[in-house]
Design a protein around this motif. Structure first.
Motif, short mmCIF file in Angstrom:
data_model
loop_
_atom_site.label_atom_id
_atom_site.label_comp_id
_atom_site.label_asym_id
_atom_site.label_seq_id
_atom_site.Cartn_x
_atom_site.Cartn_y
_atom_site.Cartn_z
N ARG A 28 3.88 58.22 87.22
CA ARG A 28 3.29 56.94 86.80
C ARG A 28 3.35 56.80 85.28
O ARG A 28 3.68 55.74 84.76
N ALA A 29 3.01 57.86 84.55
CA ALA A 29 3.04 57.81 83.09
C ALA A 29 4.46 57.59 82.58
O ALA A 29 4.68 56.79 81.65
N LEU A 30 5.42 58.25 83.17
CA LEU A 30 6.81 58.08 82.77
C LEU A 30 7.30 56.66 83.08
O LEU A 30 8.02 56.05 82.28
N ASP A 31 6.90 56.12 84.21
CA ASP A 31 7.28 54.77 84.59
C ASP A 31 6.71 53.74 83.60
O ASP A 31 7.42 52.85 83.15
N VAL A 32 5.45 53.87 83.27
CA VAL A 32 4.82 52.94 82.34
C VAL A 32 5.44 53.05 80.95
O VAL A 32 5.73 52.04 80.30
N ALA A 33 5.70 54.26 80.51
CA ALA A 33 6.30 54.46 79.19
C ALA A 33 7.72 53.92 79.13
O ALA A 33 8.09 53.25 78.14
N SER A 34 8.52 54.17 80.15
CA SER A 34 9.90 53.68 80.13
C SER A 34 9.95 52.16 80.25
O SER A 34 10.79 51.51 79.61
N GLU A 35 9.08 51.58 81.04
CA GLU A 35 9.01 50.12 81.17
C GLU A 35 8.62 49.48 79.84
O GLU A 35 9.20 48.49 79.41
N SER A 36 7.65 50.08 79.17
CA SER A 36 7.23 49.57 77.86
C SER A 36 8.35 49.68 76.83
O SER A 36 8.59 48.75 76.05
N PHE A 37 9.06 50.79 76.84
CA PHE A 37 10.19 50.98 75.92
C PHE A 37 11.29 49.97 76.20
O PHE A 37 11.83 49.35 75.28
N PHE A 38 11.63 49.76 77.48
CA PHE A 38 12.66 48.80 77.85
C PHE A 38 12.30 47.39 77.40
O PHE A 38 13.13 46.66 76.86
N GLU A 39 11.06 47.00 77.61
CA GLU A 39 10.62 45.66 77.22
C GLU A 39 10.60 45.49 75.71
O GLU A 39 10.90 44.40 75.21
N SER A 40 10.26 46.53 74.97
CA SER A 40 10.25 46.40 73.51
C SER A 40 11.67 46.34 72.95
O SER A 40 11.92 45.62 71.99
N VAL A 41 12.62 47.05 73.54
CA VAL A 41 14.01 47.01 73.07
C VAL A 41 14.64 45.66 73.39
O VAL A 41 15.41 45.12 72.59
N ASN A 42 14.30 45.08 74.54
CA ASN A 42 14.92 43.84 75.00
C ASN A 42 14.03 42.61 74.79
O ASN A 42 14.21 41.60 75.47
N LYS A 43 13.12 42.67 73.87
CA LYS A 43 12.22 41.55 73.61
C LYS A 43 13.03 40.32 73.20
O LYS A 43 13.90 40.39 72.36
N LYS A 48 11.02 36.60 81.28
CA LYS A 48 9.66 36.16 80.93
C LYS A 48 9.59 35.60 79.52
O LYS A 48 8.71 34.82 79.21
N ASP A 49 10.55 35.96 78.66
CA ASP A 49 10.56 35.45 77.29
C ASP A 49 11.27 34.11 77.17
O ASP A 49 10.98 33.32 76.26
N ILE A 50 12.24 33.83 78.06
CA ILE A 50 13.04 32.60 77.94
C ILE A 50 12.79 31.61 79.08
O ILE A 50 13.42 30.57 79.14
N LYS A 51 11.87 31.93 79.96
CA LYS A 51 11.61 31.10 81.14
C LYS A 51 11.22 29.68 80.76
O LYS A 51 11.65 28.72 81.41
N HIS A 52 10.46 29.51 79.69
CA HIS A 52 9.99 28.18 79.32
C HIS A 52 11.14 27.23 78.93
O HIS A 52 11.01 26.02 79.01
N LYS A 53 12.28 27.74 78.55
CA LYS A 53 13.44 26.90 78.19
C LYS A 53 14.10 26.27 79.41
O LYS A 53 14.76 25.25 79.30
#
Length: 55
Positions: A28-43, A48-53
């Motif tokens: 669980r800790a590895l999953d949360v950390a990797s998901e957070s890292f992926f989202e920060s790299v691909n911000k 979820k970031d471009i949906k409003h367009k």
């Protein structure tokens, strides 16, 4: 050290439960950390970031 041995590692069943529990929490800790890292790299590139367009 003796307290840890007597509490967690003396019986095989307790050792198995400790192994399974620690594997679950590590996963669980590895999953949360990797998901957070992926989202920060691909911000800014994620749906979820471009949906409003497009709505």
């Amino acid at each position: 050290m003796k307290v840890i041995y007597n509490t967690l590692f003396k019986r095989t069943s307790t050792f198995a439960v400790v192994c399974i529990g620690s594997a679950f929490f590590f996963e669980r800790a590895l999953d949360v950390a990797s998901e957070s890292f992926f989202e920060s790299v691909n911000k800014g590139k994620l749906w979820k970031d471009i949906k409003h367009k497009y709505e």
